[in-house]
Design a protein around this motif. Structure first.
Motif, PDB file in Angstrom:
ATOM      1  N   GLU A 269       0.836  -1.210   0.000  1.00  0.00           N
ATOM      2  CA  GLU A 269       0.000   0.000   0.000  1.00  0.00           C
ATOM      3  C   GLU A 269       0.870   1.258   0.000  1.00  0.00           C
ATOM      4  OE1 GLU A 269      -2.878   2.370   3.123  1.00  0.00           O
ATOM      5  OE2 GLU A 269      -2.777   0.178   3.260  1.00  0.00           O
ATOM      6  N   LYS A 270       1.987   1.202   0.725  1.00  0.00           N
ATOM      7  CA  LYS A 270       2.897   2.347   0.812  1.00  0.00           C
ATOM      8  C   LYS A 270       3.892   2.382  -0.338  1.00  0.00           C
ATOM      9  CE  LYS A 270       1.249   3.699   4.807  1.00  0.00           C
ATOM     10  NZ  LYS A 270       0.566   5.007   4.971  1.00  0.00           N
ATOM     11  N   LEU A 277       9.990  -0.052   5.091  1.00  0.00           N
ATOM     12  CA  LEU A 277       8.967  -0.037   6.137  1.00  0.00           C
ATOM     13  C   LEU A 277       9.603  -0.246   7.512  1.00  0.00           C
ATOM     14  CD1 LEU A 277       5.883   0.272   6.330  1.00  0.00           C
ATOM     15  CD2 LEU A 277       5.723  -2.233   6.319  1.00  0.00           C
ATOM     16  N   VAL A 278      10.553  -1.156   7.585  1.00  0.00           N
ATOM     17  CA  VAL A 278      11.256  -1.422   8.847  1.00  0.00           C
ATOM     18  C   VAL A 278      12.035  -0.195   9.298  1.00  0.00           C
ATOM     19  CG1 VAL A 278      13.147  -2.755   9.870  1.00  0.00           C
ATOM     20  CG2 VAL A 278      11.387  -3.923   8.510  1.00  0.00           C
ATOM     21  N   LEU A 279      12.752   0.429   8.390  1.00  0.00           N
ATOM     22  CA  LEU A 279      13.523   1.615   8.740  1.00  0.00           C
ATOM     23  C   LEU A 279      12.625   2.745   9.230  1.00  0.00           C
ATOM     24  CD1 LEU A 279      16.191   1.756   5.884  1.00  0.00           C
ATOM     25  CD2 LEU A 279      16.604   1.260   8.298  1.00  0.00           C
ATOM     26  N   ARG A 280      11.525   2.965   8.503  1.00  0.00           N
ATOM     27  CA  ARG A 280      10.631   4.063   8.902  1.00  0.00           C
ATOM     28  C   ARG A 280      10.024   3.800  10.265  1.00  0.00           C
ATOM     29  NH1 ARG A 280      10.049   8.781   9.901  1.00  0.00           N
ATOM     30  NH2 ARG A 280       8.295  10.004   9.119  1.00  0.00           N
ATOM     31  N   TRP A 281       9.598   2.586  10.524  1.00  0.00           N
ATOM     32  CA  TRP A 281       9.058   2.223  11.842  1.00  0.00           C
ATOM     33  C   TRP A 281      10.090   2.534  12.917  1.00  0.00           C
ATOM     34  CZ3 TRP A 281      10.810  -1.099  15.598  1.00  0.00           C
ATOM     35  CH2 TRP A 281       9.910  -1.454  16.623  1.00  0.00           C
ATOM     36  N   THR A 282      11.335   2.174  12.661  1.00  0.00           N
ATOM     37  CA  THR A 282      12.393   2.376  13.659  1.00  0.00           C
ATOM     38  C   THR A 282      12.597   3.851  13.957  1.00  0.00           C
ATOM     39  OG1 THR A 282      13.481   0.382  12.792  1.00  0.00           O
ATOM     40  CG2 THR A 282      14.758   1.767  14.279  1.00  0.00           C
ATOM     41  N   LEU A 312       3.571   6.883   8.208  1.00  0.00           N
ATOM     42  CA  LEU A 312       2.901   5.850   8.991  1.00  0.00           C
ATOM     43  C   LEU A 312       2.090   6.524  10.088  1.00  0.00           C
ATOM     44  CD1 LEU A 312       5.689   3.125   9.500  1.00  0.00           C
ATOM     45  CD2 LEU A 312       3.693   2.988   8.010  1.00  0.00           C
ATOM     46  N   ASN A 313       0.782   6.274  10.094  1.00  0.00           N
ATOM     47  CA  ASN A 313      -0.040   6.843  11.153  1.00  0.00           C
ATOM     48  C   ASN A 313      -0.089   5.902  12.356  1.00  0.00           C
ATOM     49  OD1 ASN A 313      -2.093   4.853  10.656  1.00  0.00           O
ATOM     50  ND2 ASN A 313      -2.924   6.139   9.009  1.00  0.00           N
ATOM     51  N   GLU A 314      -0.752   6.334  13.424  1.00  0.00           N
ATOM     52  CA  GLU A 314      -0.775   5.549  14.656  1.00  0.00           C
ATOM     53  C   GLU A 314      -1.431   4.191  14.445  1.00  0.00           C
ATOM     54  OE1 GLU A 314      -2.322   7.549  18.038  1.00  0.00           O
ATOM     55  OE2 GLU A 314      -1.035   9.316  17.802  1.00  0.00           O
ATOM     56  N   ALA A 315      -2.475   4.141  13.649  1.00  0.00           N
ATOM     57  CA  ALA A 315      -3.160   2.871  13.407  1.00  0.00           C
ATOM     58  C   ALA A 315      -2.249   1.895  12.668  1.00  0.00           C
ATOM     59  CB  ALA A 315      -4.435   3.120  12.609  1.00  0.00           C
ATOM     60  N   GLU A 316      -1.468   2.394  11.737  1.00  0.00           N
ATOM     61  CA  GLU A 316      -0.565   1.537  10.966  1.00  0.00           C
ATOM     62  C   GLU A 316       0.601   1.048  11.832  1.00  0.00           C
ATOM     63  OE1 GLU A 316      -1.501   3.594   6.623  1.00  0.00           O
ATOM     64  OE2 GLU A 316       0.043   4.428   7.955  1.00  0.00           O
ATOM     65  N   ILE A 317       1.097   1.915  12.691  1.00  0.00           N
ATOM     66  CA  ILE A 317       2.149   1.495  13.613  1.00  0.00           C
ATOM     67  C   ILE A 317       1.612   0.435  14.569  1.00  0.00           C
ATOM     68  CG2 ILE A 317       3.650   2.247  15.505  1.00  0.00           C
ATOM     69  CD1 ILE A 317       3.873   4.947  14.053  1.00  0.00           C
ATOM     70  N   PHE A 319      -0.784  -1.659  13.923  1.00  0.00           N
ATOM     71  CA  PHE A 319      -0.918  -2.886  13.135  1.00  0.00           C
ATOM     72  C   PHE A 319       0.404  -3.636  13.091  1.00  0.00           C
ATOM     73  CE2 PHE A 319      -0.034  -4.657   8.869  1.00  0.00           C
ATOM     74  CZ  PHE A 319      -0.865  -5.765   8.914  1.00  0.00           C
ATOM     75  N   ILE A 320       1.500  -2.923  12.847  1.00  0.00           N
ATOM     76  CA  ILE A 320       2.827  -3.546  12.816  1.00  0.00           C
ATOM     77  C   ILE A 320       3.163  -4.132  14.179  1.00  0.00           C
ATOM     78  CG2 ILE A 320       5.299  -3.107  12.574  1.00  0.00           C
ATOM     79  CD1 ILE A 320       4.553  -0.951  10.489  1.00  0.00           C
ATOM     80  N   ASN A 321       2.893  -3.381  15.235  1.00  0.00           N
ATOM     81  CA  ASN A 321       3.216  -3.850  16.586  1.00  0.00           C
ATOM     82  C   ASN A 321       2.410  -5.079  16.980  1.00  0.00           C
ATOM     83  OD1 ASN A 321       5.095  -1.822  16.868  1.00  0.00           O
ATOM     84  ND2 ASN A 321       3.723  -0.438  17.980  1.00  0.00           N
ATOM     85  N   ARG A 322       1.163  -5.146  16.545  1.00  0.00           N
ATOM     86  CA  ARG A 322       0.351  -6.342  16.831  1.00  0.00           C
ATOM     87  C   ARG A 322       0.916  -7.552  16.107  1.00  0.00           C
ATOM     88  NH1 ARG A 322      -3.987  -2.952  15.754  1.00  0.00           N
ATOM     89  NH2 ARG A 322      -4.515  -4.152  13.876  1.00  0.00           N
ATOM     90  N   ALA A 323       1.360  -7.339  14.879  1.00  0.00           N
ATOM     91  CA  ALA A 323       1.989  -8.444  14.130  1.00  0.00           C
ATOM     92  C   ALA A 323       3.282  -8.887  14.799  1.00  0.00           C
ATOM     93  CB  ALA A 323       2.249  -8.009  12.686  1.00  0.00           C
ATOM     94  N   LEU A 324       4.045  -7.923  15.301  1.00  0.00           N
ATOM     95  CA  LEU A 324       5.281  -8.249  16.004  1.00  0.00           C
ATOM     96  C   LEU A 324       5.012  -9.039  17.286  1.00  0.00           C
ATOM     97  CD1 LEU A 324       7.420  -4.988  15.682  1.00  0.00           C
ATOM     98  CD2 LEU A 324       8.001  -7.256  14.817  1.00  0.00           C
ATOM     99  N   ALA A 325       3.922  -8.708  17.967  1.00  0.00           N
ATOM    100  CA  ALA A 325       3.623  -9.363  19.239  1.00  0.00           C
ATOM    101  C   ALA A 325       3.430 -10.868  19.057  1.00  0.00           C
ATOM    102  CB  ALA A 325       2.374  -8.736  19.846  1.00  0.00           C
ATOM    103  N   LYS A 326       3.062 -11.282  17.869  1.00  0.00           N
ATOM    104  CA  LYS A 326       2.825 -12.700  17.605  1.00  0.00           C
ATOM    105  C   LYS A 326       4.136 -13.511  17.545  1.00  0.00           C
ATOM    106  CE  LYS A 326      -1.321 -11.696  14.918  1.00  0.00           C
ATOM    107  NZ  LYS A 326      -1.971 -11.783  13.562  1.00  0.00           N
ATOM    108  N   ILE A 327       5.257 -12.792  17.317  1.00  0.00           N
ATOM    109  CA  ILE A 327       6.519 -13.529  17.208  1.00  0.00           C
ATOM    110  C   ILE A 327       7.470 -13.187  18.341  1.00  0.00           C
ATOM    111  CG2 ILE A 327       6.305 -13.683  14.706  1.00  0.00           C
ATOM    112  CD1 ILE A 327       8.502 -11.536  14.495  1.00  0.00           C
TER     113      ILE A 327
END
Length: 327
Positions: A269-270, A277-282, A312-317, A319-327
């Motif tokens: 989407e981006k 995406l990883v760099l921007r999140w960081t 990246l808005n708060e909802a998208e961040i 979303f990434i954090n929820r996916a990370l929580a699974k691993i």
């Protein structure tokens, strides 16, 4: 590019910096000097004004490459970060033994953590010569040296500041307690530590301390040395001498691959790569002032810099954090 103030200093740095470890070749399966120089120049054209290197990266090769790359740049438009305290050239072993290794020419070397006052001063003189400059913006101890009092090391950097050879001082791989002890002697502005989506341990102690005490965190290995790019899940992906063939063994690669697949729709989407995406999140995480990104060629360097164009808005961040929580 976004620019940020480094700690309590007057230095402004780019949010994404060029990490020059791989450029030195050592532990990365050699290097192509021409491509490495071109990568740094390309990154600078995209607004990456901050370059992080160290003497141990190729036993001087990385600093030489950085020095060559910045020759055509206005010195006040680039911030040079380098380090000291990883000696491979000691006539008499001193400090803490780290490892036996080989340099880029296949010569056996023994590496020691050593940060005495005299050693720090010698290393800086050598770095200035390799970098082709008369000052270093931020000097950092590479690893804690338990054989030298922290105060002695900080006093050496304070002297170098007074002499104008460095503008500010930082540390690397320091615990919060070590940072506090260092600051009893010298107002260090930064701590460079490993931080990534897969390695978030500093959020428990260093991040809160940094936020409360105007300390910048410089995040290294945000892409876990390429693992989070998604390129290295196949076998035999590395050249001889590339340390990552063993480094990746600490991770559950299937879980990491599943995580990347879960965030793939967001990346698409981006119109971004996983790496971007990883760099921007960081860069958006609390207390992270600089995110280091290495590149072996100009194309990679440009792509890294352009990660800052992703919104990246708060909802998208979340979303990434929820996916990370699974691993």
């Amino acid at each position: 590019m976004e620019f940020r103030k480094l700690g309590a200093s007057a230095i402004e740095v780019s949010a994404i910096a060029f990490g020059a470890w791989a450029a030195g070749g050592w532990m990365w399966g050699s290097t192509d000097r021409k491509e490495a120089v071109e990568a740094i120049i390309a990154a600078h054209r995209e607004g990456v004004t901050t370059i992080d290197t160290a003497p141990i990266y190729g036993q001087g090769v990385s600093e030489e490459i950085v020095g060559e790359a910045i020759k055509g740049m206005a010195r006040d438009q680039v911030q040079l970060l380098t380090k000291f305290g990883m000696r491979w050239d000691l006539a008499t072993p001193q400090g803490t033994f780290v490892m036996n290794s080989q340099d880029n020419n296949g010569k056996d070397i023994a590496i020691y953590k050593f940060a005495s006052k005299a050693s720090v001063i010698k290393e800086v003189e050598d770095s200035l010569q390799r970098l082709g400059t008369d000052y270093i913006d931020v000097l950092q101890i590479h690893w804690p040296d338990v054989t030298t009092p922290i105060a002695e090391t900080m006093e050496a950097m304070d002297l170098l500041i007074q002499q104008g050879k460095i503008l500010s001082a930082g540390v690397s791989n320091y615990t919060v307690d070590q940072v506090k002890e260092a600051r009893n002697t010298l107002g260090i502005v930064s701590n460079q530590v490993p931080y990534s989506m897969l390695n978030r341990g500093i959020e428990a102690d260093l991040v809160p301390y940094a936020l409360a005490h105007d300390l910048s965190i410089i995040a290294y290995s945000p892409m876990e040395r390429g693992l989070l790019t998604g390129k290295y899940f196949k076998a035999n992906a590395f050249d001889e001498g590339d340390h990552r063939s063993g480094y990746f063994a600490q991770f559950d690669l299937k879980k990491v691959e599943n995580f990347l697949e879960e965030i793939r729709p967001l990346a698409e989407e981006k119109r971004a790569t996983f790496a971007q995406l990883v760099l921007r999140w960081t860069t958006l995480q609390p207390a992270i002032t600089i995110t280091l990104a290495g590149a072996r060629n100009a194309k990679q360097a440009v792509a890294n810099a352009q990660a800052m164009q992703i919104d990246l808005n708060e909802a998208e961040i979340d979303f990434i954090n929820r996916a990370l929580a699974k691993i």
